[in-house]
Design an enzyme around this catalytic site. Sequence first.
Site, mmCIF file in Angstrom:
data_model
loop_
_atom_site.group_PDB
_atom_site.id
_atom_site.type_symbol
_atom_site.label_atom_id
_atom_site.label_comp_id
_atom_site.label_asym_id
_atom_site.label_seq_id
_atom_site.Cartn_x
_atom_site.Cartn_y
_atom_site.Cartn_z
ATOM 1 N N PRO A 40 45.070 -2.797 54.541
ATOM 2 C CA PRO A 40 45.244 -3.094 53.113
ATOM 3 C C PRO A 40 44.492 -4.279 52.477
ATOM 4 C CG PRO A 40 47.014 -3.988 54.331
ATOM 5 C CD PRO A 40 46.182 -3.152 55.257
ATOM 6 N N ASN A 41 43.979 -3.899 51.256
ATOM 7 C CA ASN A 41 43.430 -4.810 50.283
ATOM 8 C C ASN A 41 41.833 -5.015 50.763
ATOM 9 O OD1 ASN A 41 45.544 -5.419 48.672
ATOM 10 N ND2 ASN A 41 46.248 -6.833 50.607
ATOM 11 N N ARG A 93 37.202 -9.778 46.228
ATOM 12 C CA ARG A 93 38.306 -10.538 46.964
ATOM 13 C C ARG A 93 38.065 -11.802 47.521
ATOM 14 N NH1 ARG A 93 41.676 -8.579 52.130
ATOM 15 N NH2 ARG A 93 43.540 -10.082 51.978
ATOM 16 N N TYR A 142 36.189 -14.353 52.134
ATOM 17 C CA TYR A 142 35.816 -12.961 52.901
ATOM 18 C C TYR A 142 34.293 -12.695 52.771
ATOM 19 C CZ TYR A 142 40.918 -12.422 53.327
ATOM 20 O OH TYR A 142 42.262 -12.574 53.637
ATOM 21 N N ASN A 170 40.394 -3.568 61.524
ATOM 22 C CA ASN A 170 40.866 -4.711 60.872
ATOM 23 C C ASN A 170 42.342 -4.154 60.240
ATOM 24 O OD1 ASN A 170 41.305 -6.698 59.417
ATOM 25 N ND2 ASN A 170 39.382 -7.156 58.610
ATOM 26 N N ALA A 214 46.483 -7.558 56.656
ATOM 27 C CA ALA A 214 47.952 -8.240 56.395
ATOM 28 C C ALA A 214 48.885 -7.828 57.483
ATOM 29 C CB ALA A 214 48.446 -8.363 55.066
ATOM 30 N N GLU A 216 40.389 -5.600 67.976
ATOM 31 C CA GLU A 216 40.834 -6.000 66.595
ATOM 32 C C GLU A 216 39.650 -6.979 65.907
ATOM 33 O OE1 GLU A 216 44.777 -7.322 66.315
ATOM 34 O OE2 GLU A 216 43.970 -8.893 65.198
ATOM 35 N N HIS A 243 38.814 -9.577 62.363
ATOM 36 C CA HIS A 243 38.797 -10.310 61.226
ATOM 37 C C HIS A 243 37.832 -10.801 60.575
ATOM 38 C CE1 HIS A 243 43.183 -9.329 61.666
ATOM 39 N NE2 HIS A 243 43.013 -9.759 62.957
ATOM 40 N N ARG A 291 43.589 -20.615 58.874
ATOM 41 C CA ARG A 291 44.226 -20.620 57.617
ATOM 42 C C ARG A 291 45.829 -20.731 57.507
ATOM 43 N NH1 ARG A 291 42.164 -15.049 55.471
ATOM 44 N NH2 ARG A 291 43.229 -15.746 53.794
HETATM 45 C C1 DQA Z 1 41.953 -10.556 57.374
HETATM 46 C C2 DQA Z 1 42.948 -11.758 57.695
HETATM 47 C C3 DQA Z 1 44.351 -11.272 57.298
HETATM 48 O O1 DQA Z 1 45.112 -12.375 57.363
HETATM 49 C C4 DQA Z 1 44.272 -10.870 55.907
HETATM 50 O O2 DQA Z 1 45.672 -10.575 55.457
HETATM 51 C C5 DQA Z 1 43.449 -9.945 55.272
HETATM 52 C C6 DQA Z 1 42.116 -9.859 55.934
HETATM 53 C C7 DQA Z 1 40.519 -10.694 57.896
HETATM 54 O O3 DQA Z 1 39.711 -9.790 57.945
HETATM 55 O O4 DQA Z 1 40.304 -11.965 57.676
HETATM 56 O O5 DQA Z 1 43.539 -8.901 54.571
HETATM 57 O O6 DQA Z 1 42.472 -9.409 58.225
#
Ligand code: DQA
Length: 145
Positions: free
Chosen positions: A9-10, A17, A22, A73, A76, A97, A99, A106
């Site tokens: 998501p997102n 964003r 990011y 990835n 959230a 995984e 990120h 954070r």
């Molecule tokens: C994320 C880190 C997560 O905590 C966050 O909710 C994201 C992006 C990252 O790629 O740094 O949406 O996965």
Amino acid sequence: MKILLVNGPNLKALGTREPAIYGHETLDQIVSRVKAAAAATGVALDAVQSDIEGELVAVINAARGVYDGIVINPAAYTHTSVALRDAIAASGVTTVEVHLSNTHKREGFRHASLTAPVCVGQVMGFGGAGYLLALDGLLDVLKTK
Ligand code: DQA
């Protein structure tokens, strides 16, 4: 060899964003980079993004027997989703995984990953380049399997 790249998501909003966290790279740019790196080693890579937990679960379940490995990835859902963790474990597909940000630098709620324990490894804190590192690590693990 076939690899599936899954973004949660997102992540569609990458580029605009929270760029201080990011970066400025869009998801399309990251996916293109990873696809090119995969193609250079003769690996086919499909990419999927969804904001919906159930869709991500379905995609991971469907990967069994089709893909040799997954780079994910979970965004959230990393910190909340038992369903995604169970899907990765049930699929039996070797998963890494990734990120963009270093989640340990954070908020406290981002420090725990429910999905990392069912992955072969985790890469974080290198922005879009982390996806290339994750692919490299995954291919290395798959070669020695
Ligand atoms: C994320 C880190 C997560 O905590 C966050 O909710 C994201 C992006 C990252 O790629 O740094 O949406 O996965």
